[in-house]
Structures are given as structure tokens and as C-alpha cells.
Write a protein that holds these residues in place. Structure first.
Motif, mmCIF file in Angstrom:
data_model
loop_
_atom_site.group_PDB
_atom_site.id
_atom_site.type_symbol
_atom_site.label_atom_id
_atom_site.label_comp_id
_atom_site.label_asym_id
_atom_site.label_seq_id
_atom_site.Cartn_x
_atom_site.Cartn_y
_atom_site.Cartn_z
ATOM 1 N N ARG A 2 -0.780 13.352 5.692
ATOM 2 C CA ARG A 2 -0.163 13.838 4.466
ATOM 3 C C ARG A 2 -1.028 13.456 3.272
ATOM 4 N N ASN A 3 -1.196 14.395 2.355
ATOM 5 C CA ASN A 3 -1.935 14.112 1.129
ATOM 6 C C ASN A 3 -0.989 13.525 0.103
ATOM 7 N N GLY A 4 -0.714 12.243 0.206
ATOM 8 C CA GLY A 4 0.184 11.570 -0.702
ATOM 9 C C GLY A 4 -0.489 11.290 -2.029
ATOM 10 N N PRO A 5 0.239 10.605 -2.940
ATOM 11 C CA PRO A 5 -0.310 10.372 -4.273
ATOM 12 C C PRO A 5 -1.474 9.400 -4.266
ATOM 13 N N PHE A 6 -1.575 8.587 -3.244
ATOM 14 C CA PHE A 6 -2.681 7.638 -3.203
ATOM 15 C C PHE A 6 -3.863 8.306 -2.510
ATOM 16 N N LEU A 230 -3.592 -3.057 -2.254
ATOM 17 C CA LEU A 230 -3.988 -1.658 -2.350
ATOM 18 C C LEU A 230 -3.853 -1.122 -3.771
ATOM 19 N N GLN A 231 -2.868 -1.607 -4.507
ATOM 20 C CA GLN A 231 -2.757 -1.204 -5.908
ATOM 21 C C GLN A 231 -4.009 -1.619 -6.687
ATOM 22 N N THR A 232 -4.488 -2.831 -6.437
ATOM 23 C CA THR A 232 -5.670 -3.286 -7.173
ATOM 24 C C THR A 232 -6.901 -2.470 -6.780
ATOM 25 N N LEU A 233 -7.008 -2.078 -5.521
ATOM 26 C CA LEU A 233 -8.131 -1.259 -5.101
ATOM 27 C C LEU A 233 -8.116 0.095 -5.792
ATOM 28 N N ARG A 234 -6.945 0.655 -5.980
ATOM 29 C CA ARG A 234 -6.876 1.945 -6.650
ATOM 30 C C ARG A 234 -7.325 1.822 -8.099
ATOM 31 N N LEU A 235 -6.813 0.817 -8.795
ATOM 32 C CA LEU A 235 -7.214 0.631 -10.190
ATOM 33 C C LEU A 235 -8.721 0.422 -10.289
ATOM 34 N N SER A 246 -4.781 -6.822 -16.400
ATOM 35 C CA SER A 246 -3.392 -7.122 -16.744
ATOM 36 C C SER A 246 -2.569 -7.388 -15.490
ATOM 37 N N MET A 247 -2.746 -6.546 -14.465
ATOM 38 C CA MET A 247 -2.010 -6.747 -13.215
ATOM 39 C C MET A 247 -2.386 -8.078 -12.576
ATOM 40 N N ALA A 248 -3.691 -8.386 -12.580
ATOM 41 C CA ALA A 248 -4.140 -9.644 -11.981
ATOM 42 C C ALA A 248 -3.563 -10.846 -12.721
ATOM 43 N N GLN A 249 -3.544 -10.787 -14.050
ATOM 44 C CA GLN A 249 -2.996 -11.891 -14.827
ATOM 45 C C GLN A 249 -1.519 -12.093 -14.530
ATOM 46 N N SER A 250 -0.785 -10.983 -14.402
ATOM 47 C CA SER A 250 0.644 -11.092 -14.067
ATOM 48 C C SER A 250 0.831 -11.678 -12.674
ATOM 49 N N TRP A 251 -0.017 -11.250 -11.765
ATOM 50 C CA TRP A 251 0.023 -11.741 -10.391
ATOM 51 C C TRP A 251 -0.246 -13.245 -10.361
ATOM 52 N N ILE A 252 -1.239 -13.685 -11.122
ATOM 53 C CA ILE A 252 -1.565 -15.105 -11.196
ATOM 54 C C ILE A 252 -0.420 -15.884 -11.832
ATOM 55 N N GLY A 253 0.216 -15.292 -12.851
ATOM 56 C CA GLY A 253 1.346 -15.956 -13.479
ATOM 57 C C GLY A 253 2.483 -16.214 -12.519
#
Length: 345
Positions: A2-6, A230-235, A246-253
Motif C-alpha cells: 500500500r502506498n501509505g502517507p509515509f 521512524l518519525q525522526t528518519l522522515r524529518l 524540536s522533536m528531539a529536544q522534546s524526546w530528551i525532555g
């Protein structure tokens, strides 16, 4: 599939660097080939897709569910003979299906490894390429990503169309996972589902008769539902460095001892050209998960791009000790940096 959004997760792109085969690879091909089979999936319109499966018990073939997702009938090919699949046990979210094939009861099953993998360990992959004869390739474990009670394997072991569902083996010929998906950019991003999931699925009761499957694999979900790695790989693939940071900083927090979060922060800073600022983030990831080739390679490149050549050389020496194949990949990256290639290093 399937050709999903990712859409940046693809199954059929051969990476640029393919490791040469040695006598051990040839021996693996000879010994494991009888247990690695072509899977043919026919849909209601008569279209036939091809994948790979591995015998894990008498008459039981493990494969990736995206190979069989649209099938109304399935066959495996044993010594040129097509044998019908009677039932299918599916864990669609995990992208794992077990096929019951009564006619294949004499196919020798492979042993499942029951001890943990480690980053830097050598792997051998065996699968069908474009539906032709099975081929063998080699590489190393780069990362082990925690997800749904198992560890998704990220490796440099190349595979391409038709090999999905094929076997990922250690150097002792034990099955450690099934080839599932790969990411668009780079040569360090092949992913396999873990052998522990296969062991769990074998405890399921017999499945229903073959029919199209509902649901989507974890790597094919909407972006917000993807696992963080996988989210970080897409970004990163899309060059969205500010969002990645920003995502990484939140993740670290939320979890200051999460090595993947610190690595994502380093990637964001390196991607935006702040190599010196990336060094402490990569170093923190390396300190949290020692001897992980991805962390070591990225830290080495950050040292190189920051003109700290002594630290670079020390890290490269450590990487060569840990994972010689990964050190070769690092050399190729540095060559691209030195040549000012448009390809990222």
C-alpha cells in the motif's frame, strides 16, 4: 505494498554500496538455500506478486505480511514445484505472517536465534531478487530499535524487490529476523522484523484460509502513529531540521537517557551545518549505547567536519575494532566529504 502517507519508506531500492561476498557467504547460500523459498501472491484480478519466505517449522513458512496482504491465494515454490498455502496466521501491524503449507513439510526449518543481537554483529541476508534465484548479501547490525516488545533490526545488509520476507541470519546460520522495509536515503537503513516475533507467532492457533488482510504495518502508518525512530528518519530525509531538533529536544525532555533522542538531536544539528554543536549530542548517544556503529560513525563525521582530526581518527579506530564493515562505510562517507560531493556525508 500500500502506498501509505509515509512514502519515503520503500521496499525495492538497492543501496549504492554492496559488500562483496566471501567464502562464508557462499557457504551460507549453500546451507540455507533449501529453507528459503519464493512466495507467489495472487490477487482476485490475477496479478501475481513475489516475495520470500523462510521455513521455521515443518510446513510453516514465515514471511512479511505486506507480501501477502492483497492475496486471495498463495503458493510457495519448492524445487520448482508450486505448493498451495492452506492457512495464514497474520500479525499485520508487526508485518509478520506465518503460512501453513502442508506440501512443504519436508523443507528443512532453520533454527531461530534465542540470544540477543548486538550492534556491530555481522549478518547474512538471503532472499529472492525480482523473483529470480535466491541471492546472499552481508552487512552489520547498526541499531536495535525497541518496538512492541521486540527489537527492530537496522542494518547495512542490502536487499531489494522480491527479497521482502527473506531471512536475516547470523554467522552461525540462525534466523534473527525477516527483511521488511528500507528507507529512501543512504545505505544504512535496511530494517528487519525481529525473530522474537516469529517465536511468539508460532504459538498462535491455526489461521484462517488465505484472504486479503486488513490493517497496515507499523512502518506504513500515518506519520503521527509511526514509532519515534521512524518519525525522526522522515524529518531527516525531508531536511526538516528545525522540526527534527524540536522533536528531539522534546524526546530528551521526557527521557534524558534515551540514546536515540540524543542521536536525533545530533542529526538535526549536523543537517543544518552546525557540526561542532552536533558533537556533544552524538557523544551523549555514544556514551549511553556503547559500540553502536551508527552513533560512532556520525560522531566521527561530526569530528571531521569540525576539523578535529585527532578525535576523528580515534573514533574511526574504535569503529574498525567494533564493526570493520561499518568502518568501510565511514571511509566512503569521508571521501564524499573530502570531494565536496553533492551527496550528503
Amino acid at each position: 505494498m500500500r502506498n501509505g502517507p509515509f512514502v519515503t519508506l520503500l521496499l525495492a531500492i538497492l543501496p549504492t554500496c554492496v559488500h562483496s561476498l566471501d567464502q562464508r557467504d557462499i557457504a551460507a547460500l549453500v546451507s540455507l538455500r533449501p529453507s528459503v523459498l519464493k512466495v507467489e501472491a495472487s490477487d482476485e484480478r490475477g496479478n501475481v506478486g513475489v516475495g520470500t519466505g523462510v521455513a521455521v517449522a515443518p510446513g510453516v513458512i514465515a514471511t512479511a505480511c505486506h507480501v501477502t496482504a492483497r492475496a486471495s491465494s498463495l503458493r510457495v515454490v519448492v524445487n520448482g514445484e508450486r505448493m498451495q498455502v492452506s492457512n495464514q496466521r497474520a500479525r499485520v501491524v508487526r508485518d509478520l505472517c506465518l503460512l501453513d503449507v502442508p506440501g512443504a513439510s519436508q523443507v528443512p526449518p532453520v533454527p531461530l536465534r534465542d540470544s540477543p543481537l548486538r550492534p556491530g554483529e555481522e549478518l547474512v541476508a538471503l532472499g529472492y531478487i525480482l523473483g529470480a534465484a535466491p541471492r546472499v548479501s552481508n552487512g552489520v547490525v547498526l541499531r536495535l530499535h525497541d518496538f512492541d516488545g521486540g527489537k527492530v533490526i537496522q542494518s547495512t545488509t542490502p536487499f531489494t524487490s522480491g527479497a521482502s520476507g527473506g531471512g536475516m541470519f547470523d554467522r552461525d546460520g540462525r534466523l534473527v529476523g525477516l527483511m521488511a522495509f528500507r528507507f529512501r536515503a543512504g545505505s544504512d537503513n535496511q530494517f528487519s522484523i525481529p525473530g522474537s516475533w516469529i517465536a511468539e507467532a508460532m504459538q498462535l492457533p491455526p489461521g484462517p484460509e488465505v484472504a486479503p488482510l486488513d490493517g497496515r504495518a507499523f512502518w506504513d502508518l500515518d506519520t503521527a502513529a509511526l514509532p519515534p525512530f521512524l518519525q525522526t528518519l522522515r524529518l531527516e530525509a525531508e531536511g526538516r531540521w528545525t522540526e527534527l531538533e524540536s522533536m528531539a529536544q522534546s524526546w530528551i525532555g521526557a527521557d534524558r537517557d534515551n540514546a536515540s533522542a540524543w542521536h536525533a538531536l545530533g542529526r538535526a544539528r549536523a543537517g543544518s551545518g552546525r557540526h561542532a554543536a552536533a558533537v556533544p549530542a552524538f557523544a551523549r548517544a555514544d556514551a549511553l549505547e556503547r559500540d553502536t556503529p551508527v552513533f560512532m560513525s556520525d560522531l566521527a563525521v561530526a569530528y571531521y567536519r569540525s576539523h578535529d582530526h585527532a578525535a576523528y581518527q580515534a573514533m574511526r579506530t574504535d569503529l574498525e575494532r567494533t564493526a570493520p564493515l561499518a568502518a568501510g562505510e565511514l571511509d566512503a562517507r569521508i571521501a564524499r566529504c573530502a570531494a565536496a560531493s553533492p551527496a550528503p556525508c
